[in-house]
Design an enzyme around this catalytic site. Structure first.
Site, PDB file in Angstrom:
ATOM      1  N   ASP A 182      42.027  34.464  33.971  1.00 49.86           N
ATOM      2  CA  ASP A 182      42.424  34.448  35.132  1.00 49.86           C
ATOM      3  C   ASP A 182      41.905  35.321  35.535  1.00 49.86           C
ATOM      4  O   ASP A 182      41.924  36.928  34.865  1.00 49.86           O
ATOM      5  CB  ASP A 182      43.560  34.100  35.182  1.00 49.86           C
ATOM      6  CG  ASP A 182      44.304  33.913  36.749  1.00 49.86           C
ATOM      7  OD1 ASP A 182      43.551  32.426  36.847  1.00 49.86           O
ATOM      8  OD2 ASP A 182      43.982  34.579  37.730  1.00 49.86           O
ATOM      9  N   HIS A 184      42.800  36.567  38.842  1.00 49.95           N
ATOM     10  CA  HIS A 184      44.201  38.130  39.320  1.00 49.95           C
ATOM     11  C   HIS A 184      44.122  39.213  38.438  1.00 49.95           C
ATOM     12  O   HIS A 184      44.155  38.859  37.017  1.00 49.95           O
ATOM     13  CB  HIS A 184      45.059  36.653  39.151  1.00 49.95           C
ATOM     14  CG  HIS A 184      44.892  35.829  40.610  1.00 49.95           C
ATOM     15  ND1 HIS A 184      44.484  34.342  39.742  1.00 49.95           N
ATOM     16  CD2 HIS A 184      44.457  36.120  42.303  1.00 49.95           C
ATOM     17  CE1 HIS A 184      44.382  33.689  41.315  1.00 49.95           C
ATOM     18  NE2 HIS A 184      44.017  34.382  42.165  1.00 49.95           N
ATOM     19  N   SER A 275      44.638  36.268  47.324  1.00 48.56           N
ATOM     20  CA  SER A 275      44.983  35.986  46.393  1.00 48.56           C
ATOM     21  C   SER A 275      46.164  36.723  45.427  1.00 48.56           C
ATOM     22  O   SER A 275      46.936  36.705  44.843  1.00 48.56           O
ATOM     23  CB  SER A 275      44.511  34.652  45.577  1.00 48.56           C
ATOM     24  OG  SER A 275      43.681  34.885  44.922  1.00 48.56           O
TER      25      SER A 275
END
Length: 478
Positions: A182, A184, A275
């Site tokens: 991912d 993030h 985010s």
């Protein structure tokens, strides 16, 4: 004890169940027989899961949604990487971008605000040991480290506060900075970054004027992350990866008596991020704990690098009570050089035409399925409205409209066509503010008119009926 064991095995079924039942019956009956022989335990051979399919190595695969994942490769220990965004080794921006950042800091300083920029380091540097060997051998790790440090210093030269994020790319890390599959960061990565921010701000005199509080962070549940990269592989190859499960954290304070009575002041530190600043990773909480002050998190998930900043700068909160520090968090691979980025951010700081006498102003009903002529610099007299000196401020009567096409004409025949598309996750009350274009053939060009509506060449759905636009053109700060 025998009954408990019997019940446990009964749930398993099969041959083991039958054998234990026989043993228990024989024991109860007092038989003097030998225990039965149990069948051997099953053996398993573990193999590496999920070799990427050939489509992942085909550039033609990365279209539409997948374009942002170009090109996924399999790393070690279940890691996935993007060969473009994750493996950058050069980070320098265009000269006009640095100039715009410096202008942004000066404009914010006029409101008493210090800008703090957090370009988060790329995954390739933070998880270098997980790169596949053939990629690691060709990755200029040292060049990337130096290039990242140079970017941070170049930003500081514009008067912006940039914490010592370069320290993050050196030395071992006890826990991964990023998720395996991912884009993030993990809560661990968020906490390490928050500590660097705290060191930078706490060394400043104006930070010491903010009343201190005590915050406590504790583990609360887990974060389950399938991963955006894993989702992309699912689309390309048809198989998935297991979720990555890591601890989740929350941060809280008991607050002062003023807080409990509802008289607490608005936080003096505001976080406008991507985010990465979503509550799932607790970045705002880690910031509050490390700084010892309240942090207002206005970040927007799914809005890119500018959505949260634009929404906040155009809000009444910023107008009426600006903070001492505005933290702008974004991935370092973000496109700071995007042509229209600062054309929107800079006039938003100055509230567009709100405090200026417009040179031109008109209210028009927009055609649903075509461009509508709005402002026109004519009527017998053409005013000398040069591109480098003016901005457009558009207010729609429909705050839910987040996409609008502009076609701006100049007396030299030049035409500036572009679309402003806002994230559906933000609310700017149907207002679009943008500086007229600068550069060759535009800076000295005289504004002639602007048409608004859906993009005529993109096959977009029509606007709703009854949309009205109040359009102003006024002088801008230069």
């Amino acid at each position: 004890m025998m009954i408990l064991t019997l019940r446990h095995v009964l749930r398993r079924g099969g041959q083991w169940t039958a054998a234990l039942i026989s043993l228990c019956v024989a024991t109860v009956a007092g038989a003097q027989t030998s225990p039965p022989a149990f069948p051997p335990l099953p053996k398993y051979e573990l193999q590496a899961c999920c070799e990427l399919c050939p489509a992942a190595a085909d550039p033609a695969t990365y279209q539409g949604y997948l374009e942002g994942f170009r090109m996924i490769v399999q790393g070690k220990n279940g890691w996935l990487f993007r060969t473009e965004d994750d493996l950058l080794d050069q980070f320098a921006l265009q000269p006009q971008t640095y100039a715009a950042i410096g202008t942004l800091q000066r404009r914010l300083a006029e409101h008493g605000v210090t800008l703090v920029m957090l370009p988060i380091p790329p995954r390739g540097l933070m998880a270098w040991e997980q790169l596949p060997d053939h990629i690691a051998q060709g990755f200029a790790r040292d060049m990337a480290r130096v290039g990242y440090q140079v970017l941070l210093e170049d930003l500081r030269q514009q008067g912006v506060v940039v914490p010592r994020l370069g320290q993050l790319v050196y030395g071992p890390s006890p826990s991964p900075f990023y998720f395996k599959r991912d884009h993030h960061w993990t809560p661990h990565g968020a906490r390490r970054t928050a500590q660097q921010v705290a060191e930078a701000l706490q060394a400043m005199d104006r930070f010491a004027q903010i009343p201190a509080k005590t915050f406590t962070t504790r583990q609360q549940g887990v974060v389950r992350k399938e991963g955006t990269y894993a989702g992309a592989v699912q689309r390309m190859c048809g198989f998935g990866y297991p979720e990555q499960v890591i601890p989740r954290f929350t941060t809280a304070t008991q607050g002062s008596a003023a807080d409990l009575l509802g008289d607490a002041q608005r936080p003096e530190v505001v976080l406008a991020g991507t985010s990465n600043s979503d509550p799932a990773y607790n970045f705002a909480g880690f910031l509050s704990e490390a700084l010892g002050v309240d942090v207002l998190n206005v970040s927007v998930t799914g809005g890119g690098i500018d959505a949260a900043l634009l929404q906040y700068l155009m809000s009444e909160d910023f107008r009426s009570d600006p903070p001492r520090f505005l933290i702008w968090e974004m991935p370092v691979y973000s496109n700071f050089d995007e042509e229209d980025l600062f054309r929107q951010i800079l006039p938003a700081v100055d509230n567009g035409c709100a405090d200026r006498e417009p040179a031109l102003e008109v209210t028009r009903s927009l055609q649903p399925d075509s461009l509508t002529e709005t402002l026109f610099n004519g009527g017998g007299t053409v005013q000398p409205l040069r591109g480098k000196q003016h901005l457009l401020d558009v207010q729609l009567n429909r705050p839910d409209i987040d996409k609008l096409h502009f076609s701006i004409w100049y007396t030299n025949g030049k035409n500036d066509n572009f679309t402003i598309e806002r994230s559906r996750h933000i609310d700017t009350q149907g207002r679009f503010i943008i500086n007229l274009r600068e550069g060759e053939d535009f800076s000295e060009a005289i504004f002639l008119g602007v048409d608004l509506g859906p993009d005529p060449d993109a096959g977009e759905p029509p606007l709703p009926d009854g949309v009205e636009a109040t359009v102003k053109l006024c002088e801008r700060r230069v």
